[in-house]
Structure formats: structure tokens, C-alpha cells
Design a protein around this motif. Structure first.
Motif, short mmCIF file in Angstrom:
data_model
loop_
_atom_site.label_atom_id
_atom_site.label_comp_id
_atom_site.label_asym_id
_atom_site.label_seq_id
_atom_site.Cartn_x
_atom_site.Cartn_y
_atom_site.Cartn_z
N ALA A 63 0.72 -1.57 0.34
CA ALA A 63 -0.04 0.12 0.02
C ALA A 63 1.25 1.32 0.15
O ALA A 63 0.41 1.95 -0.43
N SER A 64 2.06 1.04 0.49
CA SER A 64 2.53 2.47 0.27
C SER A 64 3.84 2.57 -0.72
O SER A 64 4.03 3.77 -0.53
N LEU A 65 3.68 1.39 -0.97
CA LEU A 65 4.88 1.77 -2.43
C LEU A 65 4.65 2.80 -3.29
O LEU A 65 5.42 3.80 -3.11
N PRO A 66 3.05 2.80 -3.24
CA PRO A 66 3.02 4.63 -4.30
C PRO A 66 3.69 5.39 -3.81
O PRO A 66 4.10 6.33 -4.75
N SER A 67 2.85 5.75 -2.46
CA SER A 67 3.53 7.33 -2.10
C SER A 67 5.32 6.88 -1.79
O SER A 67 6.02 8.18 -2.41
N LEU A 68 5.50 5.66 -1.58
CA LEU A 68 7.50 6.26 -1.64
C LEU A 68 7.83 6.72 -2.99
O LEU A 68 8.63 7.41 -3.40
N ASN A 99 9.77 -2.76 -9.32
CA ASN A 99 8.70 -4.13 -10.14
C ASN A 99 9.24 -5.48 -9.70
O ASN A 99 8.64 -5.98 -8.66
N VAL A 100 10.95 -5.41 -9.87
CA VAL A 100 10.90 -6.55 -9.29
C VAL A 100 11.79 -6.86 -7.88
O VAL A 100 10.57 -7.81 -7.68
N ARG A 101 11.88 -5.82 -7.56
CA ARG A 101 12.11 -6.01 -6.03
C ARG A 101 11.16 -6.10 -4.93
O ARG A 101 11.14 -7.09 -4.31
N ALA A 102 10.05 -5.57 -5.34
CA ALA A 102 8.63 -5.16 -4.92
C ALA A 102 7.73 -6.29 -4.79
O ALA A 102 7.04 -7.16 -3.78
N GLY A 103 7.85 -7.34 -6.04
CA GLY A 103 6.85 -8.47 -6.00
C GLY A 103 5.69 -7.84 -6.64
O GLY A 103 4.58 -8.99 -7.39
N THR A 104 5.76 -7.24 -7.28
CA THR A 104 4.38 -6.37 -8.25
C THR A 104 4.57 -7.17 -9.76
O THR A 104 5.21 -7.37 -10.21
N SER A 105 3.04 -6.84 -10.12
CA SER A 105 2.97 -7.31 -11.46
C SER A 105 3.79 -6.39 -12.42
O SER A 105 4.15 -6.68 -13.14
N GLN A 106 3.31 -4.66 -12.33
CA GLN A 106 3.71 -3.59 -13.33
C GLN A 106 3.77 -2.46 -11.79
O GLN A 106 3.03 -2.32 -11.35
N ILE A 107 3.97 -1.32 -13.22
CA ILE A 107 4.06 -0.28 -12.04
C ILE A 107 4.06 0.61 -13.61
O ILE A 107 5.28 0.54 -14.31
N PHE A 108 3.87 2.05 -13.18
CA PHE A 108 3.80 2.64 -14.48
C PHE A 108 3.28 4.16 -13.91
O PHE A 108 2.66 4.13 -13.15
N VAL A 109 4.05 4.83 -14.90
CA VAL A 109 3.09 6.18 -14.52
C VAL A 109 2.59 7.01 -15.37
O VAL A 109 2.60 6.80 -17.08
N PHE A 152 -5.07 -6.01 -9.08
CA PHE A 152 -5.30 -4.64 -7.94
C PHE A 152 -4.51 -3.47 -8.47
O PHE A 152 -3.20 -3.85 -8.71
N TYR A 153 -5.23 -2.90 -8.57
CA TYR A 153 -4.59 -1.10 -8.95
C TYR A 153 -3.86 0.00 -7.80
O TYR A 153 -5.41 0.00 -6.82
N LEU A 154 -2.74 0.45 -7.29
CA LEU A 154 -3.34 0.82 -6.73
C LEU A 154 -2.67 2.37 -7.07
O LEU A 154 -1.58 2.50 -8.06
N LEU A 155 -3.38 3.32 -6.62
CA LEU A 155 -3.05 4.64 -7.39
C LEU A 155 -1.94 5.34 -6.35
O LEU A 155 -2.77 5.76 -4.85
N HIS A 156 -1.61 6.31 -6.67
CA HIS A 156 -0.95 7.36 -5.83
C HIS A 156 -0.34 8.65 -6.71
O HIS A 156 -0.33 8.76 -7.84
N PRO A 157 -1.18 9.92 -6.44
CA PRO A 157 -1.06 11.17 -7.63
C PRO A 157 -0.19 11.45 -7.49
O PRO A 157 0.98 11.75 -7.25
N LEU A 158 1.37 11.87 -8.65
CA LEU A 158 2.35 12.32 -8.78
C LEU A 158 2.56 13.71 -9.25
O LEU A 158 2.10 13.84 -10.41
N ARG A 159 2.96 14.63 -8.15
CA ARG A 159 2.56 15.98 -8.51
C ARG A 159 4.21 16.77 -9.64
O ARG A 159 5.27 17.24 -8.68
N VAL A 169 1.06 3.65 -10.86
CA VAL A 169 0.13 3.24 -11.52
C VAL A 169 0.59 1.94 -10.64
O VAL A 169 1.23 1.43 -11.33
N VAL A 170 0.62 1.29 -9.75
CA VAL A 170 0.76 -0.39 -9.20
C VAL A 170 -0.33 -1.52 -9.75
O VAL A 170 -0.77 -1.28 -8.60
N ARG A 171 0.39 -2.26 -10.26
CA ARG A 171 -0.37 -3.62 -10.72
C ARG A 171 0.04 -4.36 -9.88
O ARG A 171 0.89 -5.15 -9.82
N PHE A 172 -0.97 -5.36 -9.62
CA PHE A 172 -0.86 -6.31 -8.26
C PHE A 172 -1.72 -7.76 -9.23
O PHE A 172 -3.05 -7.17 -9.65
#
Ligand code: ADP
Length: 605
Positions: A63-68, A99-109, A152-159, A169-172
Motif C-alpha cells: 500500500a505504501s509503495l506508490p507513495s514511496l 517492480n522486480v524487488r517489490a514482487g508486483t506485476s507492473q508499475i507505470f506512470v 488490483f491497482y493502487l494509485l498515487h498522485p505524482l505532482r 499506478v502499481v498493479r497486483f
């Protein structure tokens, strides 16, 4: 009272047994089912918690991955110049590493319109991303059209410092978690699990055919809307009949068909757990078939117990009834016995009384009979005296005449004529002596024991002789048919008394008749002699026939008959061991009696 009688009836007990059986069946079924259901529900609640925490942990892990990532300098740099290819590349490398280290499926902006700026690997963003971005949501589910699984997708704004904004966007992929559920579901036959999203569409399930089914009911328009939302990788499935609101602990009884079930659905206990932050519902479905089977068994056990109680009551009540009947029967028997004893006592007293009366009567009868016998003898004696004087007077007159005649003949010297006269006189004297001899016999007292052997023909002749004074004037034709050597067991005087009486009666009966015939007929058979005295007299009327042997029954004028002759004759014959009977003839009467034939002895001298 009526209620008591009803309660003691066997029919009522059978009804009671039936009722107890039904009650036992129902109660045991209810109790067993309730306890089974409670157990199942408790177990299921625990599991539900486990699944929920499992899912929450899985989703919350990153859950905290996108904010980090949002504070990562390469991404910050990209936001400053989103179109810069170099920045994009370095951001992509960063994302690929994470993505590899966290074991998620995909991460994109992506930018705020949903266009991918950079990604951990080349990809096509989910179709609903622009819609989600417009709603400003921090997570969402979307189907992966390639794998068919729910992601499951997690979103965090990037400004950035510029006007343009973006989103990380982090995809599980939830397929591995779902796979463990399927695995669990396969191992535990009794429990199924499903996860429904905020649209009530099943996005994960341990039962594969339930996936993408709609809970409750979806009308065609809603179904089309869902289909068009591009949330789901495949067509929306059939409705799954689960109510929208489900209790967490007590659960709700539902019927759901499992793949391969032929029946319309099997009974299941549905329990629900809300995962509020994720907008998900976790539903556990526990199969109640086994509980039902156990309840059925318990019900039959309860029915058997109820029947046993009923039968026990029936047995006890029949035993009580039998004992009561036994007591009643014993009481009745005792009463009957007492009554019987009383009856026997009273009957014995009556009998004693009757016996005493009979003894008195017999004594009186004996006395009367003795008197009657005496009277009869006197009567016969009277008759005989009349006959005797008649019989003796005539010869005496004749004797005197003959004597005088003889004297005169002697004077004239006619000796032969005198001799003839003397002969006649001798005959007459002989006849008179015969009569007196009979009288002597008649007057003799009878022996007590009848042992005598009497020549029957002699007795008949004597009796006829005694009555000759009557038979001769009437011109009675006598017919005697008696075997000459026949002797009977009797006493001569009394036998003659009987015959005199019968012959005298016969002559009385024939006095007014034109034809006067008296027959004495004897037949011998089986050691008994049957004597029949028959006359051609007036006979006896039907009415009188029954009274002949009654004392003092007579039809003769007063002074002539005593009505004792037949009574005494019958008694005498009875004493000889025979029976005197009267039998009417077409003309006249027949008096008959039987006597024992006696062995031949030399006649008395
Ligand atoms: P008794 O001669 O004194 O009348 P018995 O006992 O000898 O008494 O007879 C009774 C009655 O029976 C007679 O009065 C008579 O009516 C009837 N009886 C007896 N013998 C004869 C007979 N041979 N024929 C018709 N009547 C008879």
C-alpha cells in the motif's frame, strides 16, 4: 372420569406413542440442525476473518509503495518534463527495478488522462483508468483481458512543478491468492468463498463458474452497463441467488447450485464480511448437506426414543390395567365363592328339610298301605263270604235232599241207587272242601320273602273256581291257555288274590254285554312269563285309563267297589318283581303282568 377412561384406552396410548415419535423426530431434528448450524457458523466466521485478513494483508502489503515512489527523484524529474525521452527511460528503469524487488506485476506512470508516460515494461493500461482518474480513487480492480484474472491497482498522485500532473499506478495480480482459495475449496468440500466488488459482481471465487456472476438479480440493462464498463475480462455470468445483505455471524440459509449438481441447489449457510476500505464483500458459503444428514439421523434417533417412551408408558399402563383386572377378578371370585357357599348351605338345609318331610311321608305311606292291604283283604273276604255262602248253601240243600232220598231208597231196598246218591254226595263234599281249602290258603299270612315256586295253572284254576258262583250265572266263556308245567316265582295266596281281582273286574265289566268271554293267556320268553287277562267287557274310557291304578278310583256303584283292587294287585305284582299294566282292546280290556319263571320242583304235599 371420562378423561381417565380415555387415558387408559390402548388406542390412546398408540396415539401417544405416535405423537411422542413425531415430537422426538421434530425436536431431535431441530436441535441437531441448530447445533450443527451454530458450529458451522462459528467455524465459518473464523475462516471468514482469516480470508479477510489474508486478502487485506495481500492488498495492503504494497500500500505504501506508490507513495514511496512519488518521492523518487527520477519520477519527480519526469514530471518536470513528461515528454522527455531520456527522463522517461531512466524513470522506466527505476520502475522496472522496484517492480522486480517489490514482487508486483507492473508499475507505470500515467498522465491525468490515462496516457502511460513510462512503465516498468511495455503495457496497455486498463481501459477504465481514465474513468478512475476522473473519480480520483486511490485503488481499483480491473480485469486482465490477457490472463482473465482480476488485478488490483493502487494509485498515487505524482505532482511536478509544472502544470502537468501524473499518477503512479502499481498493479497486483490476485491470481495466486485466488489459486490458494481454489485449492482450499477443493480440499474442504464444505466451504466455498467468493469476493464481490462494489457492483455486486463476483471478482474472485473458489468456485470458478461463479466468477463474474452477479449477486442477487441483474436486469438486462444493468447487465449491459456492467458489460460495457470494461471492468471484467469476460461476459457477466448468470445471477447468483444471494441476497445483498447478509449477517456476519448468524448467516443466512440459501440454496445455490454447485457445478455438477443435478438438483436445483444445495442448502448452504452464507456469511459475509465487509472489507470497507476496499469496497469489497467477502462471502463464505458452508455446505449444510452434512449437517442435514446428521440432523436426519438424530431425528430418527429422537423418534426411536419417543417411541420407546410411548411404548414404556403403554406397557406400564397395560400392566396396571391387567393388575387391576386381576384384582377385580379375584374379588369377584371370592364373592362368587361366598355366594356359592351360602347357596350350598341353604340348599343343604332345604334338602335336609325335604328329606325329613319325605321320610315322614314314606312312614305315613307305609302305614296307609298296610291299612289299605288290610282293607282290601277284608273286601275280598266279604266278596268271598258272599260267594262262599252261595256255593255252600246249594250243595248243603242238595245233600239234605239226597240224604233223605237215600233213606227212602234204603227202606225200599234199592241199594244201588243209594250208592249212586252217596257218590254224588261225595263229589259235592269234595267240591266244598276244595272251596274251604282255598279260603284257608287265602287267609294264610304272606311270607316276607318271595321265594315260592307256584304252578301258575293251579293258581288260575283256583281263582276261577273262587268266582265260579259269578261266572256261571253270567254264562262266561273262559279260555285258559297256560302251560301245565309252568311255575313262577310268587306266593300262591297273593297271586290268586291278584287273579281273583282281575277276573272279578272282568266279570263286572261284562255283566251288561251279550258276549262274555274271559281268556287267560300266558307266554314265556327270556325266563319271564307274561300273563294276559283279557275280557270282552265295556272297557275303560280314555280319560279313566290313567286313573286305574289310583287308590279309590272306581266306577262301580257305592257299596260295590272300593277302588283298591288294582292298586293292591299292582303292589303285589311289584313285590313279585313284575309290573301290572292295563291295555285297552278293540273290545274290552287286557290286564297284563310279568313274573319270573321258577325252576321246576315237586309240588307241595
Ligand atoms: P273296584 O273293582 O273296587 O272298583 P278296582 O281297583 O279293582 O276297584 O277297579 C277300579 C276300576 O277299574 C273299576 O271300578 C272299573 O271301572 C275299572 N276296571 C277294572 N277292571 C276293568 C275291566 N276289566 N274292564 C273295565 N273296567 C275295569
Amino acid at each position: 372420569m371420562r378423561l381417565l377412561r380415555l387415558l387408559s384406552r390402548p388406542g390412546f396410548h398408540l396415539f401417544l406413542t405416535g405423537a411422542l415419535m413425531v415430537l422426538g423426530f421434530v425436536l431431535a431434528h431441530r436441535l441437531s440442525e441448530r447445533s450443527g448450524r451454530d458450529q458451522l457458523s462459528a467455524l465459518s466466521t473464523e475462516r471468514l476473518e482469516l480470508y479477510a485478513s489474508n486478502l487485506a494483508a495481500e492488498l495492503g502489503r504494497q500500500a505504501s509503495l506508490p507513495s514511496l515512489l512519488a518521492i523518487d527523484p527520477t519520477l519527480q524529474a519526469l514530471m518536470l518534463a513528461p515528454g522527455d525521452a531520456g527522463r522517461q527511460r531512466s524513470a522506466s528503469q527505476t520502475l522496472a527495478r522496484v517492480n522486480v524487488r517489490a514482487g508486483t506485476s507492473q508499475i507505470f506512470v500515467a498522465d491525468l488522462q490515462g496516457q502511460v508516460l513510462t512503465a516498468s515494461e511495455p503495457l496497455t493500461p486498463p481501459a477504465r483508468l481514465p474513468e478512475v482518474l476522473a473519480q480520483g480513487r486511490s485503488h481499483f480492480f480491473a480485469a486482465d483481458p490477457v490472463t482473465g484474472s482480476t488485478d488490483f491497482y493502487l494509485l498515487h498522485p505524482l505532482r511536478g512543478s509544472g502544470p502537468a500532473g501524473g499518477v503512479i499506478v502499481v498493479r497486483f495480480n490476485l491470481a495466486p491468492l485466488e489459486a490458494t482459495w481454489v485449492d482450499l475449496g477443493l480440499r474442504s468440500q464444505n466451504e466455498r468463498i467468493l469476493v464481490a466488488d462494489d457492483q455486486d459482481v463476483v471478482i474472485m471465487s473458489s468456485v470458478q463458474p461463479w466468477k463474474y456472476a452477479v449477486l442477487g438479480h441483474a436486469d438486462p440493462s444493468r447487465r449491459a452497463a456492467l458489460q460495457a464498463s470494461a471492468r471484467y475480462p469476460q461476459a457477466i455470468g448468470a445471477d447468483l441467488a444471494l441476497p445483498a445483505a447478509l449477517e456476519a455471524h448468524r448467516g443466512r440459509l440459501v440454496r445455490l447450485p454447485l457445478p455438477g449438481d443435478v438438483a436445483e441447489g444445495r442448502p448452504m449457510l452464507a456469511q459475509q464480511r465487509q472489507l470497507v476500505p476496499l469496497g469489497l464483500r467477502l462471502v463464505a458459503l458452508s455446505d449444510l448437506t452434512e449437517v442435514r444428514q446428521r440432523a436426519q439421523l438424530a431425528a430418527w434417533g429422537g423418534a426411536a426414543f419417543g417411541a420407546s417412551v410411548g411404548l414404556l408408558v403403554l406397557y406400564l399402563s397395560s400392566r396396571r390395567r391387567a393388575l387391576r383386572q386381576l384384582t377385580q377378578a379375584q374379588t369377584a371370585l371370592r364373592q362368587a365363592h361366598a355366594q356359592l357357599e351360602q347357596l350350598v348351605d341353604s340348599r343343604t338345609a332345604e334338602l335336609r328339610h325335604t328329606n325329613d318331610a319325605l321320610k315322614t311321608q314314606i312312614a305315613q305311606r307305609l302305614q296307609t298301605e298296610g291299612e289299605l292291604l288290610q282293607a282290601s283283604k277284608l273286601a275280598v273276604l266279604g266278596q268271598m263270604s258272599a260267594g262262599l255262602s252261595h256255593e255252600v248253601n246249594q250243595p248243603l240243600t242238595a245233600l239234605r235232599a239226597l240224604a233223605r232220598n237215600s233213606i227212602r231208597l234204603l227202606e225200599t231196598g234199592r241199594a244201588d241207587a243209594v250208592a249212586a246218591n252217596l257218590q254224588i254226595m261225595d263229589d259235592m263234599v269234595e267240591r266244598m272242601s276244595q272251596i274251604t281249602r282255598q279260603l284257608k290258603n287265602f287267609a294264610r299270612k304272606a311270607d316276607e320273602q318271595v321265594t315260592g315256586s307256584v304252578p301258575l295253572l293251579d293258581s288260575v284254576r283256583n281263582a276261577l273256581l273262587l268266582l265260579e258262583h259269578r261266572s256261571r250265572p253270567l254264562g262266561v266263556q273262559t279260555d285258559v291257555d297256560v302251560p301245565a308245567d309252568l311255575r313262577v316265582r310268587a306266593e300262591a295266596n297273593r297271586l290268586e288274590q291278584v287273579l281273583v281281582n282281575l277276573f272279578g273286574n272282568a266279570m263286572d265289566a261284562m255283566a251288561d254285554e251279550t258276549e262274555r268271554r274271559l281268556s287267560v293267556h300266558v307266554t314265556v320268553q327270556d325266563g319271564r312269563a307274561l300273563v294276559q287277562v283279557q275280557d270282552s267287557g265295556a272297557g275303560v274310557g280314555e280319560a279313566d285309563l290313567h286313573h286305574l291304578f289310583e287308590p279309590f278310583f272306581t266306577t262301580k256303584p257305592a257299596g260295590e267297589g272300593l277302588g283298591l283292587g288294582l292298586v293292591i294287585s299292582a303292589k303285589i305284582v311289584h313285590e313279585f318283581g313284575g309290573t301290572l299294566r292295563a291295555r285297552p282292546l278293540p273290545r274290552g280290556m287286557s290286564f297284563e303282568f310279568d313274573l319270573a319263571v321258577a325252576p321246576w320242583e315237586s309240588p307241595d304235599v
